[in-house]
Design a protein around this motif. Structure first.
Motif, PDB file in Angstrom:
ATOM      1  N   GLY A  44      22.584 -10.458   4.080  1.00 39.06           N
ATOM      2  CA  GLY A  44      22.068 -11.735   4.554  1.00 39.06           C
ATOM      3  C   GLY A  44      20.557 -11.701   4.638  1.00 39.06           C
ATOM      4  O   GLY A  44      19.966 -10.669   4.968  1.00 39.06           O
ATOM      5  N   VAL A  45      19.944 -12.822   4.332  1.00 39.48           N
ATOM      6  CA  VAL A  45      18.493 -12.945   4.422  1.00 39.48           C
ATOM      7  C   VAL A  45      18.165 -14.243   5.135  1.00 39.48           C
ATOM      8  O   VAL A  45      18.877 -15.246   4.988  1.00 39.48           O
ATOM      9  CB  VAL A  45      17.846 -12.913   3.016  1.00 39.48           C
ATOM     10  CG1 VAL A  45      18.374 -14.031   2.133  1.00 39.48           C
ATOM     11  CG2 VAL A  45      16.319 -12.983   3.112  1.00 39.48           C
ATOM     12  N   SER A  46      17.121 -14.221   5.930  1.00 39.62           N
ATOM     13  CA  SER A  46      16.711 -15.444   6.609  1.00 39.62           C
ATOM     14  C   SER A  46      15.209 -15.431   6.879  1.00 39.62           C
ATOM     15  O   SER A  46      14.738 -14.688   7.744  1.00 39.62           O
ATOM     16  CB  SER A  46      17.445 -15.610   7.939  1.00 39.62           C
ATOM     17  OG  SER A  46      16.937 -16.737   8.638  1.00 39.62           O
ATOM     18  N   PRO A  47      14.451 -16.244   6.164  1.00 37.95           N
ATOM     19  CA  PRO A  47      13.096 -16.549   6.637  1.00 37.95           C
ATOM     20  C   PRO A  47      13.201 -17.409   7.903  1.00 37.95           C
ATOM     21  O   PRO A  47      14.216 -18.066   8.137  1.00 37.95           O
ATOM     22  CB  PRO A  47      12.487 -17.349   5.476  1.00 37.95           C
ATOM     23  CG  PRO A  47      13.390 -17.106   4.312  1.00 37.95           C
ATOM     24  CD  PRO A  47      14.743 -16.885   4.884  1.00 37.95           C
ATOM     25  N   TYR A  48      12.181 -17.388   8.710  1.00 38.13           N
ATOM     26  CA  TYR A  48      12.191 -18.241   9.898  1.00 38.13           C
ATOM     27  C   TYR A  48      10.767 -18.629  10.246  1.00 38.13           C
ATOM     28  O   TYR A  48       9.793 -17.976   9.853  1.00 38.13           O
ATOM     29  CB  TYR A  48      12.830 -17.514  11.093  1.00 38.13           C
ATOM     30  CG  TYR A  48      11.906 -16.481  11.715  1.00 38.13           C
ATOM     31  CD1 TYR A  48      11.046 -16.824  12.766  1.00 38.13           C
ATOM     32  CD2 TYR A  48      11.835 -15.185  11.220  1.00 38.13           C
ATOM     33  CE1 TYR A  48      10.175 -15.898  13.301  1.00 38.13           C
ATOM     34  CE2 TYR A  48      10.964 -14.254  11.748  1.00 38.13           C
ATOM     35  CZ  TYR A  48      10.126 -14.617  12.801  1.00 38.13           C
ATOM     36  OH  TYR A  48       9.244 -13.707  13.328  1.00 38.13           O
ATOM     37  N   VAL A  49      10.643 -19.705  10.981  1.00 32.57           N
ATOM     38  CA  VAL A  49       9.386 -20.064  11.620  1.00 32.57           C
ATOM     39  C   VAL A  49       9.741 -20.575  13.005  1.00 32.57           C
ATOM     40  O   VAL A  49      10.807 -21.189  13.200  1.00 32.57           O
ATOM     41  CB  VAL A  49       8.610 -21.130  10.803  1.00 32.57           C
ATOM     42  CG1 VAL A  49       9.433 -22.402  10.635  1.00 32.57           C
ATOM     43  CG2 VAL A  49       7.272 -21.447  11.454  1.00 32.57           C
ATOM     44  N   GLU A  50       8.927 -20.282  13.982  1.00 29.87           N
ATOM     45  CA  GLU A  50       9.219 -20.742  15.336  1.00 29.87           C
ATOM     46  C   GLU A  50       7.981 -21.368  15.963  1.00 29.87           C
ATOM     47  O   GLU A  50       6.862 -21.196  15.480  1.00 29.87           O
ATOM     48  CB  GLU A  50       9.729 -19.598  16.198  1.00 29.87           C
ATOM     49  CG  GLU A  50       8.719 -18.471  16.440  1.00 29.87           C
ATOM     50  CD  GLU A  50       9.028 -17.695  17.692  1.00 29.87           C
ATOM     51  OE1 GLU A  50       9.518 -18.315  18.666  1.00 29.87           O
ATOM     52  OE2 GLU A  50       8.760 -16.488  17.723  1.00 29.87           O
ATOM     53  N   ILE A  51       8.213 -22.093  17.032  1.00 30.52           N
ATOM     54  CA  ILE A  51       7.127 -22.736  17.763  1.00 30.52           C
ATOM     55  C   ILE A  51       6.843 -21.912  19.016  1.00 30.52           C
ATOM     56  O   ILE A  51       7.746 -21.612  19.793  1.00 30.52           O
ATOM     57  CB  ILE A  51       7.485 -24.200  18.105  1.00 30.52           C
ATOM     58  CG1 ILE A  51       6.320 -24.896  18.813  1.00 30.52           C
ATOM     59  CG2 ILE A  51       8.760 -24.294  18.919  1.00 30.52           C
ATOM     60  CD1 ILE A  51       6.527 -26.398  18.997  1.00 30.52           C
ATOM     61  N   CYS A  52       5.590 -21.512  19.197  1.00 28.30           N
ATOM     62  CA  CYS A  52       5.201 -20.653  20.320  1.00 28.30           C
ATOM     63  C   CYS A  52       3.953 -21.212  20.998  1.00 28.30           C
ATOM     64  O   CYS A  52       3.432 -22.254  20.631  1.00 28.30           O
ATOM     65  CB  CYS A  52       4.934 -19.232  19.839  1.00 28.30           C
ATOM     66  SG  CYS A  52       6.413 -18.320  19.423  1.00 28.30           S
ATOM     67  N   ALA A  53       3.481 -20.447  21.970  1.00 28.00           N
ATOM     68  CA  ALA A  53       2.281 -20.831  22.721  1.00 28.00           C
ATOM     69  C   ALA A  53       2.426 -22.252  23.247  1.00 28.00           C
ATOM     70  O   ALA A  53       1.530 -23.082  23.097  1.00 28.00           O
ATOM     71  CB  ALA A  53       1.032 -20.689  21.858  1.00 28.00           C
ATOM     72  N   LEU A  54       3.589 -22.527  23.869  1.00 26.67           N
ATOM     73  CA  LEU A  54       3.835 -23.872  24.383  1.00 26.67           C
ATOM     74  C   LEU A  54       2.724 -24.222  25.362  1.00 26.67           C
ATOM     75  O   LEU A  54       2.592 -23.602  26.408  1.00 26.67           O
ATOM     76  CB  LEU A  54       5.205 -23.940  25.056  1.00 26.67           C
ATOM     77  CG  LEU A  54       6.397 -23.582  24.170  1.00 26.67           C
ATOM     78  CD1 LEU A  54       7.700 -23.832  24.907  1.00 26.67           C
ATOM     79  CD2 LEU A  54       6.376 -24.366  22.866  1.00 26.67           C
ATOM     80  N   GLY A  55       1.921 -25.207  24.984  1.00 30.48           N
ATOM     81  CA  GLY A  55       0.768 -25.416  25.825  1.00 30.48           C
ATOM     82  C   GLY A  55       0.018 -26.713  25.707  1.00 30.48           C
ATOM     83  O   GLY A  55      -0.520 -27.168  26.719  1.00 30.48           O
ATOM     84  N   PRO A  56      -0.121 -27.356  24.573  1.00 31.98           N
ATOM     85  CA  PRO A  56      -0.915 -28.579  24.615  1.00 31.98           C
ATOM     86  C   PRO A  56      -0.396 -29.511  25.706  1.00 31.98           C
ATOM     87  O   PRO A  56       0.780 -29.892  25.698  1.00 31.98           O
ATOM     88  CB  PRO A  56      -0.712 -29.173  23.216  1.00 31.98           C
ATOM     89  CG  PRO A  56      -0.403 -27.990  22.358  1.00 31.98           C
ATOM     90  CD  PRO A  56       0.391 -27.064  23.228  1.00 31.98           C
ATOM     91  N   SER A  57      -1.238 -29.838  26.663  1.00 26.07           N
ATOM     92  CA  SER A  57      -0.770 -30.585  27.836  1.00 26.07           C
ATOM     93  C   SER A  57      -0.135 -31.913  27.469  1.00 26.07           C
ATOM     94  O   SER A  57       0.813 -32.359  28.117  1.00 26.07           O
ATOM     95  CB  SER A  57      -1.938 -30.812  28.798  1.00 26.07           C
ATOM     96  OG  SER A  57      -2.404 -29.586  29.324  1.00 26.07           O
ATOM     97  N   LYS A  58      -0.611 -32.551  26.401  1.00 24.89           N
ATOM     98  CA  LYS A  58      -0.056 -33.840  26.004  1.00 24.89           C
ATOM     99  C   LYS A  58       1.390 -33.711  25.536  1.00 24.89           C
ATOM    100  O   LYS A  58       2.118 -34.708  25.496  1.00 24.89           O
ATOM    101  CB  LYS A  58      -0.897 -34.457  24.893  1.00 24.89           C
ATOM    102  CG  LYS A  58      -0.957 -33.632  23.618  1.00 24.89           C
ATOM    103  CD  LYS A  58      -1.895 -34.243  22.585  1.00 24.89           C
ATOM    104  CE  LYS A  58      -1.967 -33.386  21.317  1.00 24.89           C
ATOM    105  NZ  LYS A  58      -2.914 -33.948  20.332  1.00 24.89           N
ATOM    106  N   ALA A  59       1.813 -32.491  25.196  1.00 24.96           N
ATOM    107  CA  ALA A  59       3.187 -32.288  24.746  1.00 24.96           C
ATOM    108  C   ALA A  59       4.080 -31.714  25.833  1.00 24.96           C
ATOM    109  O   ALA A  59       5.262 -31.490  25.603  1.00 24.96           O
ATOM    110  CB  ALA A  59       3.199 -31.344  23.542  1.00 24.96           C
TER     111      ALA A  59
END
Length: 482
Positions: A129-144
Motif C-alpha cells: 500500500g502507498v499513500s501520499p498525504y497532506v495535512e493542515i497544521c499550525a492551527l492559528g489564524p485567528s479569523k479561522a
C-alpha cells in the motif's frame, strides 16, 4: 464541542494531494445516549486522507493503472504553490513528487512488487500500500478560529548572561522543552545548558493558546524567535555603546558582538543592561521581550508512506512486514524529536486500522470500556520503521517549519488499509471498512473464496495482474535516484 467540530477538519482536507475542481461534503449529526467523542491524534485528517487514498486505489484498480502513476498524474507540481484547493484552503508549499519518489526508493518498490508476485504464485496473501498525504497544521489564524489563534512567548537574558524562555504553549510529550531551548541557544549564541524553558504555570506564562493541531513549535517557537530578534536589536545598541562603534558596524556570532577587533559577549552585556551605569541615552534597562505571533495561514506538512502486509488465511491476522515513512515538515529543529513523533503517530494508526473499535450492546452499555476488551497494538504488532524526510520550507513563519505531531497518524491510516486490501485483491474483495480486525478479514476471505456477499471484484478482473514491477519501470521510478 469536538463531536461536531472534528468532521469539519475532514472536510477541509478531503481533496488531499490532488487537483480536484470541486468537492461536496455533508456532515450529519445524530443525538444519542452514548458517550460523546473527542479529538484523537490527527483529529479528522486521517479520515480525510483515508477516504481519498482508498478512492485513488479503487480508481487505479478500475482503470488497470499503476496506483503510483495515478497519484503522480493528479498532484500539483512545486511550481503550482501556493496552491488553492476546492475546499477553500491555500496550501503554503509542497513537493509531493520528491517525497513520493524518495519513499519508493527507500521501500525498494519494484522489489516489493516482485515479492508480492511470488507470494501470490504460492497462494499467499501479500499486499503493498502507498499513500501520499497532506495535512493542515499550525492551527492559528485567528479569523479561522473560534477565539484568538495567536501564541505568546517571552525571553529574558538574565543578569548572569543565561537565558529564560517562557512559552504559552504547554508541551505534553512533544519535547518543546528541548526544541525551544535549541532555538534560543542557536539564535543567542549560548550553550543550550544556559537556557531554561518554563511553561504550564499562569503565574509565569501569562498568555497562551496551548498545544493542539500540531501548532506548538510553529506558533510558540515563532513567538520565541520574535522575542529573541527584539533582544538582539536592543543589545546591538548597547554593544555599540560599550565598544564605541556604530551599531551597523557590528557583527554577531557565537554570542558575541564584534567590530574593529573588539568584542563583547553576554557575560558583560547582561550585567551592563541591568546595572545600567553605562548604557546609551534613552536605553531601557534590562534584556527582556515578549511577543504575540499571529500567523497569516496554516501550514501544510506532507509526505508519502508505504507498507507491505502478509495476511494469515487461517486467522485473518494482518502482519506488517515493511513500513516506510517519508515526511516533510519543513526544516527540522531536532530530527530525533521529529522521528519520535512520526513513530508514535504510525503506532496510533496501526491501532486505528487493525484493532481499535468501540462496541455497545443492545441496551447502550459500552462493552469495550477497559483495556481487557478494547484492543490496542502491542509491542510485537509494531514493525521496524524506515524513516526518511524531505525539506520544503513554509513561507508562513520565519523558521519555515510546518509541524509534525500528527503526521504519522495521517499518512499511516490509508497506507496500511491499502496494503491489506491489496493483499485481498486476488480474492475479489474490493473494500472493507475499518477497523480491519482479524475476524472481519477472515470473514472476507471465506466469502471471497466462493463469491458470497460483499463488494466483490468481477472474476474476470481478478485474474488479470493488477500491476507489476515491469509496469512501473518507465513511470513510477524513472527518477528513482532522487
Amino acid at each position: 464541542l469536538l463531536t461536531p467540530a472534528v468532521p469539519t477538519l475532514t472536510g477541509l482536507m478531503l481533496t488531499g494531494c490532488y487537483k480536484f475542481k470541486a468537492m461536496k461534503m455533508d456532515v450529519i449529526g445524530v443525538y444519542t445516549n452514548k458517550m460523546s467523542t473527542d479529538a484523537y491524534r490527527g483529529a479528522g485528517r486521517p479520515e480525510a486522507t483515508y477516504l481519498i487514498e482508498r478512492m485513488v486505489d479503487i480508481v487505479a484498480n478500475e482503470l488497470k493503472m499503476d496506483p503510483v502513476q495515478v497519484r503522480r498524474l493528479n498532484s500539483p507540481k512545486p511550481s503550482e504553490f501556493p496552491f488553492a484547493t476546492a475546499c477553500g484552503l491555500t496550501y503554503d508549499s509542497g513537493n509531493y513528487e520528491a517525497a513520493l519518489t524518495k519513499a519508493l526508493r527507500i521501500a525498494r518498490w519494484n522489489d516489493l512488487l516482485d515479492r508480492r508476485a511470488r507470494a501470490r504464485q504460492e497462494g499467499k496473501l501479500f499486499g503493498v500500500g502507498v499513500s501520499p498525504y497532506v495535512e493542515i497544521c499550525a492551527l492559528g489564524p485567528s479569523k479561522a478560529m473560534s477565539a484568538g489563534g495567536w501564541e505568546w512567548g517571552c525571553v529574558r537574558v538574565e543578569f548572569s548572561g543565561k537565558a529564560t524562555v517562557i512559552t504559552g504553549s504547554t508541551p505534553h510529550g512533544q519535547g518543546q522543552e528541548t526544541s525551544f531551548a535549541q532555538i534560543a541557544a542557536d539564535r543567542l549564541g549560548m550553550p543550550i545548558e544556559d537556557v531554561v524553558v518554563l511553561h504550564g504555570d499562569t503565574n509565569v506564562a501569562h498568555y497562551g493558546r496551548d498545544t493542539y493541531g500540531s501548532r506548538a513549535t510553529v506558533l510558540g517557537g515563532t513567538a520565541i524567535v520574535m522575542c529573541i530578534d527584539k533582544i538582539l536589536a536592543k543589545t546591538r545598541t548597547l554593544a555599540a555603546h560599550m565598544l564605541d562603534v556604530k551599531p551597523d558596524d557590528l557583527t554577531f556570532e557565537g554570542g558575541r558582538f564584534s567590530a574593529k577587533g573588539k568584542s563583547v559577549g553576554w557575560g558583560d552585556l547582561a550585567p551592563a543592561a541591568y546595572v545600567a551605569k553605562n548604557i546609551p541615552p534613552r536605553f531601557e534597562p534590562g534584556l527582556e521581550a515578549s511577543s504575540f505571533f499571529e500567523p497569516e495561514n496554516f501550514t501544510f506538512p506532507f509526505g508519502t508512506h508505504i507498507a507491505a502486509v502478509e495476511i494469515d488465511r487461517e486467522t485473518g491476522e494482518a502482519r506488517i512486514v515493511k513500513y516506510v515513512a517519508v515526511d516533510d515538515c519543513g526544516p527540522q529543529i531536532n530530527p530525533l524529536l521529529v522521528e519520535g513523533q512520526v513513530q508514535g503517530g504510525i503506532a496510533h494508526s496501526i491501532g486505528q486500522v487493525l484493532f481499535e473499535r468501540t462496541v455497545y450492546d443492545e441496551q447502550g452499555q459500552l462493552v469495550t470500556g477497559e483495556l481487557m476488551d478494547y484492543a490496542l497494538p502491542r509491542a510485537h504488532d509494531i514493525p521496524p520503521y524506515e524513516i526518511g524526510s524531505t525539506v520544503t520550507p513554509s513561507p508562513s513563519n520565519p523558521m519555515g517549519i510546518k509541524g509534525v505531531g500528527e503526521a504519522g497518524t495521517i499518512g499511516a491510516t490509508p497506507t496500511i488499509a491499502n496494503a491489506v486490501m491489496d493483499a485481498l485483491y486476488p480474492l475479489g474483495v474490493r473494500h472493507l471498512d475499518l477497523p480491519l480486525t482479524p475476524e472481519k478479514i477472515w470473514r472476507a476471505i471465506q466469502s471471497g473464496a466462493d463469491d458470497r456477499g460483499g463488494d466483490r471484484i468481477p472474476e474476470a478482473d481478478r485474474s488479470a495482474p493488477r500491476y507489476t514491477a515491469a509496469d512501473v519501470g518507465d513511470g513510477a521510478l524513472q527518477v528513482g535516484n532522487v
